[in-house]
Design a protein around this motif. Sequence first.
Motif, PDB file in Angstrom:
ATOM      1  N   CYS A 146      38.506  54.440  71.205  1.00 56.07           N
ATOM      2  CA  CYS A 146      37.288  55.016  71.791  1.00 56.07           C
ATOM      3  C   CYS A 146      36.475  53.945  72.514  1.00 56.07           C
ATOM      4  O   CYS A 146      35.530  54.260  73.237  1.00 56.07           O
TER       5      CYS A 146
ATOM      6  N   VAL B 246      37.965  58.043  79.013  1.00 56.60           N
ATOM      7  CA  VAL B 246      38.683  59.271  78.675  1.00 56.60           C
ATOM      8  C   VAL B 246      38.541  60.294  79.790  1.00 56.60           C
ATOM      9  O   VAL B 246      37.451  60.778  80.083  1.00 56.60           O
TER      10      VAL B 246
ATOM     11  N   LEU C  91      34.485  61.096  80.155  1.00 51.68           N
ATOM     12  CA  LEU C  91      33.402  61.017  79.187  1.00 51.68           C
ATOM     13  C   LEU C  91      32.530  59.802  79.494  1.00 51.68           C
ATOM     14  O   LEU C  91      33.033  58.721  79.803  1.00 51.68           O
TER      15      LEU C  91
ATOM     16  N   CYS D 108      32.719  55.160  73.948  1.00 52.76           N
ATOM     17  CA  CYS D 108      32.471  56.556  74.322  1.00 52.76           C
ATOM     18  C   CYS D 108      31.122  57.008  73.760  1.00 52.76           C
ATOM     19  O   CYS D 108      30.731  56.621  72.660  1.00 52.76           O
TER      20      CYS D 108
ATOM     21  N   PHE E 114      30.393  59.643  72.433  1.00 52.93           N
ATOM     22  CA  PHE E 114      30.517  60.429  71.205  1.00 52.93           C
ATOM     23  C   PHE E 114      30.985  59.616  70.001  1.00 52.93           C
ATOM     24  O   PHE E 114      31.166  60.172  68.921  1.00 52.93           O
ATOM     25  N   LEU E 115      31.155  58.333  70.184  1.00 53.86           N
ATOM     26  CA  LEU E 115      31.570  57.510  69.049  1.00 53.86           C
ATOM     27  C   LEU E 115      30.341  57.167  68.207  1.00 53.86           C
ATOM     28  O   LEU E 115      29.341  56.646  68.707  1.00 53.86           O
TER      29      LEU E 115
ATOM     30  N   CYS F 268      34.338  60.097  65.543  1.00 50.77           N
ATOM     31  CA  CYS F 268      34.068  60.922  66.714  1.00 50.77           C
ATOM     32  C   CYS F 268      33.175  62.089  66.314  1.00 50.77           C
ATOM     33  O   CYS F 268      33.517  62.874  65.432  1.00 50.77           O
TER      34      CYS F 268
ATOM     35  N   CYS G 245      42.178  62.610  73.569  1.00 54.68           N
ATOM     36  CA  CYS G 245      41.850  61.898  72.338  1.00 54.68           C
ATOM     37  C   CYS G 245      42.700  62.394  71.176  1.00 54.68           C
ATOM     38  O   CYS G 245      43.071  61.622  70.299  1.00 54.68           O
TER      39      CYS G 245
END
Length: 188
Positions: A20, A25, A53, A60, A62-63, A68, A78
């Motif tokens: 990530c 991504v 993303l 990322c 969203f990490l 995640c 992913c």
Amino acid sequence: MLLPWSKVRDWFCFACGECCRWFFVSLRPDEAIRISSAYGRDKIEIVHGRPILRRIGDSCVFLYGNLCLLGDEKPIACKLWPIVFTREGGADSYFNGYYIYFDERCPGVKRGRPSDRLYMTIMEAIHLKEGQKIKQNYTTARVGPNLLLPAVASSTLGLTEEMSSLQNLEFPSYSSSRSKIYTRNMKR
Ligand code: SF4
């Protein structure tokens, strides 16, 4: 770097979160629309006409720690990595109509004779890729429930014309890493 599945003993996701951080991504159009709609247009970027993303710092958006926040809603790119589907390959990579490799950059990939669990993992990856499955049992870390946080959807802006047009985009087959868009969800 890419190891045929038949030379892999097993693979476990240790939730190190490195992938990530390593990769940009790339999203399918439907994923871009879904994520943008649910969590905000600011969670994706359009680079060279393709949705990816957004990243914050070196990872990322969203990490969260090493986890995640999207859980089962994460993009197919992913869900599949480090399993790589190629259009062509050697006989030692062939499996049920696909050529399948493991990216050894993932520290969870272990060489050896394929275990029963590896077969389960590959079958799940195929079902994910074909859209027959959403939840992951083998192809991700078992670190808890979906950690989806409402806070992620801090700035939902709704769909824009730009996003609607994404549905018509066609995506080429290529791959790269770090400095370019990493297309984990595309055939190579
Ligand atoms: S969506 Fe989730 S799995 Fe994919 S790069 Fe971001 S944090 Fe990692």
